[in-house]
Design a protein around this motif. Structure first.
Motif, PDB file in Angstrom:
ATOM      1  N   GLU A  52     -22.663  -6.241  -1.098  1.00  0.00           N
ATOM      2  CA  GLU A  52     -22.100  -5.554  -2.339  1.00  0.00           C
ATOM      3  C   GLU A  52     -20.838  -5.178  -1.720  1.00  0.00           C
ATOM      4  O   GLU A  52     -20.693  -4.429  -0.615  1.00  0.00           O
ATOM      5  CB  GLU A  52     -22.792  -4.440  -2.686  1.00  0.00           C
ATOM      6  CG  GLU A  52     -22.290  -3.860  -3.968  1.00  0.00           C
ATOM      7  CD  GLU A  52     -22.945  -2.702  -4.792  1.00  0.00           C
ATOM      8  OE1 GLU A  52     -22.870  -2.617  -5.967  1.00  0.00           O
ATOM      9  OE2 GLU A  52     -23.752  -2.094  -4.061  1.00  0.00           O
ATOM     10  N   GLN A  53     -19.390  -5.346  -2.344  1.00  0.00           N
ATOM     11  CA  GLN A  53     -18.367  -4.827  -1.982  1.00  0.00           C
ATOM     12  C   GLN A  53     -17.893  -4.119  -3.074  1.00  0.00           C
ATOM     13  O   GLN A  53     -17.561  -4.419  -4.050  1.00  0.00           O
ATOM     14  CB  GLN A  53     -17.334  -6.230  -1.521  1.00  0.00           C
ATOM     15  CG  GLN A  53     -15.925  -5.727  -1.596  1.00  0.00           C
ATOM     16  CD  GLN A  53     -15.597  -4.855  -0.194  1.00  0.00           C
ATOM     17  OE1 GLN A  53     -15.731  -5.432   0.775  1.00  0.00           O
ATOM     18  NE2 GLN A  53     -15.143  -3.865  -0.497  1.00  0.00           N
ATOM     19  N   GLN A  54     -17.590  -2.719  -2.919  1.00  0.00           N
ATOM     20  CA  GLN A  54     -17.122  -1.907  -3.594  1.00  0.00           C
ATOM     21  C   GLN A  54     -15.580  -1.955  -4.075  1.00  0.00           C
ATOM     22  O   GLN A  54     -14.850  -2.540  -3.312  1.00  0.00           O
ATOM     23  CB  GLN A  54     -17.458  -0.405  -3.230  1.00  0.00           C
ATOM     24  CG  GLN A  54     -18.870  -0.150  -3.265  1.00  0.00           C
ATOM     25  CD  GLN A  54     -19.661  -0.121  -4.464  1.00  0.00           C
ATOM     26  OE1 GLN A  54     -19.012   0.021  -5.523  1.00  0.00           O
ATOM     27  NE2 GLN A  54     -20.945  -0.307  -4.310  1.00  0.00           N
ATOM     28  N   ALA A  55     -15.420  -1.764  -5.500  1.00  0.00           N
ATOM     29  CA  ALA A  55     -13.899  -2.058  -5.762  1.00  0.00           C
ATOM     30  C   ALA A  55     -13.042  -0.828  -4.986  1.00  0.00           C
ATOM     31  O   ALA A  55     -13.691   0.420  -4.952  1.00  0.00           O
ATOM     32  CB  ALA A  55     -13.766  -1.757  -7.280  1.00  0.00           C
ATOM     33  N   GLN A  56     -11.947  -0.978  -4.746  1.00  0.00           N
ATOM     34  CA  GLN A  56     -10.954   0.106  -4.060  1.00  0.00           C
ATOM     35  C   GLN A  56      -9.724  -0.095  -4.696  1.00  0.00           C
ATOM     36  O   GLN A  56      -8.900  -1.273  -4.751  1.00  0.00           O
ATOM     37  CB  GLN A  56     -11.219  -0.085  -2.486  1.00  0.00           C
ATOM     38  CG  GLN A  56     -10.445   0.910  -1.431  1.00  0.00           C
ATOM     39  CD  GLN A  56     -10.675   0.482   0.142  1.00  0.00           C
ATOM     40  OE1 GLN A  56     -11.645   0.929   0.349  1.00  0.00           O
ATOM     41  NE2 GLN A  56      -9.696  -0.122   0.356  1.00  0.00           N
ATOM     42  N   ASN A  57      -9.128   1.118  -4.658  1.00  0.00           N
ATOM     43  CA  ASN A  57      -7.704   1.165  -5.007  1.00  0.00           C
ATOM     44  C   ASN A  57      -6.702   1.022  -3.582  1.00  0.00           C
ATOM     45  O   ASN A  57      -7.454   1.418  -2.453  1.00  0.00           O
ATOM     46  CB  ASN A  57      -7.200   2.206  -5.820  1.00  0.00           C
ATOM     47  CG  ASN A  57      -7.971   2.425  -7.198  1.00  0.00           C
ATOM     48  OD1 ASN A  57      -8.303   1.367  -7.862  1.00  0.00           O
ATOM     49  ND2 ASN A  57      -8.057   3.669  -7.622  1.00  0.00           N
ATOM     50  N   ALA A  58      -5.472   0.599  -3.914  1.00  0.00           N
ATOM     51  CA  ALA A  58      -4.734   0.544  -2.693  1.00  0.00           C
ATOM     52  C   ALA A  58      -4.016   1.933  -2.600  1.00  0.00           C
ATOM     53  O   ALA A  58      -3.784   2.810  -3.606  1.00  0.00           O
ATOM     54  CB  ALA A  58      -3.451  -0.282  -2.999  1.00  0.00           C
TER      55      ALA A  58
END
Length: 449
Positions: free
Chosen positions: A207-213
């Motif tokens: 699992e790769q969590q969503a991330q903001n820049a």
């Protein structure tokens, strides 16, 4: 006596050759019409070239009617963490950009299965999206293979992408679920496989969590859903490449203005060269231009020279020479590059006002555009003159047809007369031979032979 079917048989004269010479002489009457038609066609072609040159010059002038032409900027980046593209609204300056985090898209894989084509059973898949909405995908038991499930998710087009990977193990086929976009707004959560859960258990390790820049520009922290960031620097688009620091420099790009003005000068000079060629006096050789003495072309030339020579009524720069462009005696323009570069380096606003004015359609460029538009419009002088030439060609074609018909009748009359002459001479030859025979017989009876 039988009629003569071929000229010259009865008389022994080359009447066919004589008839051909007479026909060729008669057809010389068509030559002036052909020459007139060729001259009119040459004028139409010349006007076509003139229209093309005017349109090309109009396009070059139109570029100088856009304020963006005088507001060019360029960007340079020192460092590898970002790429930058600046628009004309970007302020000149230097900006320190520190990329803290790049945006990431959510991704997770299922445990592997042995076959990607075997049915796994039906049910409903459900996903919660970053917006809070739920995506539900129904799977038909008869079409429930891993491939079918992938296709059903993608067909739903609801913010979840599916693909299949082969990890090379004994149960190699994994379903990979991912967000089509980066950032938390596109995140996926609460993945539920329902009745299919026994076969499609999620592999938490993947699992790769969503991330903001996250980035910092001159001390200001900025977050972004994607790695393409607009607005962090006015008029600049930043593409985040990696974590780290870079320096983005925005400088004035005068080459855009110089190229546009150089093109303006070149296209105007090309127009003048064409006009000079079309109005050329050939002297004794008679190699005159196709539009020598043409009043329409003369009006076009005077119109262009008048606009170029008059300049504009407002601004600090009023004439072409004020911005480094000289109008020569031959009517062509010369760009003084030293003076022009000095103007755009120190007085760009004056150059912009001279060419583009202060409103749409203003400045020298606006005057040129209006004038050429009037010259090229459907009821303008060039189109009207061209139509007149085309009408003249139509009349010449009618004259040509009538003349050909007249020549054909004349040749037919000659042929009839030659046929009559041939027959007459044949009869005379026959009579002469008969009389000669009679005299020979008489001489023989009188013992004169």
């Amino acid at each position: 006596m039988a009629s003569i079917s071929a000229l010259g048989i009865g008389s022994g004269m080359d009447l066919n050759g004589l008839l051909d010479q007479l026909a060729a002489a008669e057809r010389q009457k068509l030559q002036p019409i052909t020459q007139q038609k060729q001259a009119q066609q040459a004028k139409i072609s010349a006007y076509g070239r003139l229209e093309s040159a005017l349109s090309t010059f109009q396009d070059a002038a139109a570029k100088l009617n856009k304020t963006d032409t005088f507001q060019g900027v360029s960007s340079a980046v020192a460092g590898s963490s970002v790429n930058a593209a600046a628009s004309s609204t970007a302020p000149i300056g230097s900006y320190q950009v520190n990329v803290i985090d790049r945006a990431e898209a959510y991704s997770v894989a299922t445990a592997g299965v042995a076959s990607q084509t075997d049915n796994l059973g039906g049910g409903t898949l459900s996903f919660t999206l970053g917006s809070g909405e739920t995506l539900a995908v129904d799977i038909d038991p008869a079409q429930s293979s891993l491939q079918n499930i992938r296709d059903a998710i993608n067909t739903a087009n609801g913010g979840v992408q599916a693909s299949i990977v082969n990890d090379g193990s004994g149960t190699p086929y994994r379903l990979v679920l991912s967000s089509p976009e980066t950032g938390t707004d596109a995140a996926i959560s609460n993945i539920n496989f329902g009745a299919l859960g026994a076969d499609l258990a999620l592999d938490a390790a993947t699992e790769q969590q969503a991330q903001n820049a996250m980035l910092n520009v001159n001390g200001i922290t900025i977050t972004s859903q994607s790695n393409r960031v607009e607005g962090a620097i006015q008029g600049v688009t930043l593409d985040l490449q990696a974590e780290g620091s870079s320096t983005v420099s925005i400088t004035r790009d005068n080459e855009l203005t110089q190229k546009a003005v150089t093109d303006f000068v070149d296209k105007y000079n090309n127009l003048q060269s064409l006009i000079g060629n079309l109005t050329r006096f050939g002297g004794e050789s008679g190699n005159n231009g196709q539009l020598l003495g043409d009043s329409t072309l003369r009006n076009v030339q005077q119109s262009m020279r008048s606009i170029i020579g008059e300049g504009v009524d407002t601004g600090n720069a009023r004439m072409l020479r004020d911005v480094g462009i000289d109008l020569e005696l031959d009517g062509k323009l010369t760009l003084d590059e030293t003076k022009f570069k000095e103007m755009i380096a120190n007085n760009m606003s004056d150059v912009s006002t001279f060419f583009a004015g202060t409103s749409a359609g203003g400045g020298l460029s606006g005057k040129i555009d209006l004038s050429i538009t009037q010259l090229l419009q459907s009821d303008g002088p060039i189109k009207n003159t061209t139509k007149g030439l085309q009408d003249s060609i139509g009349r010449l074609d009618d004259r040509f047809v009538r003349m050909e018909e007249s020549i054909g009748k004349t040749i037919d009359r000659y042929r009839t007369q030659f046929s009559q002459l041939d027959s007459m001479i044949a009869n005379m030859n026959s009579t002469s031979n008969y009389i000669t025979q009679q005299f020979d017989m008489l001489n023989a009876q009188l013992g004169r032979k």
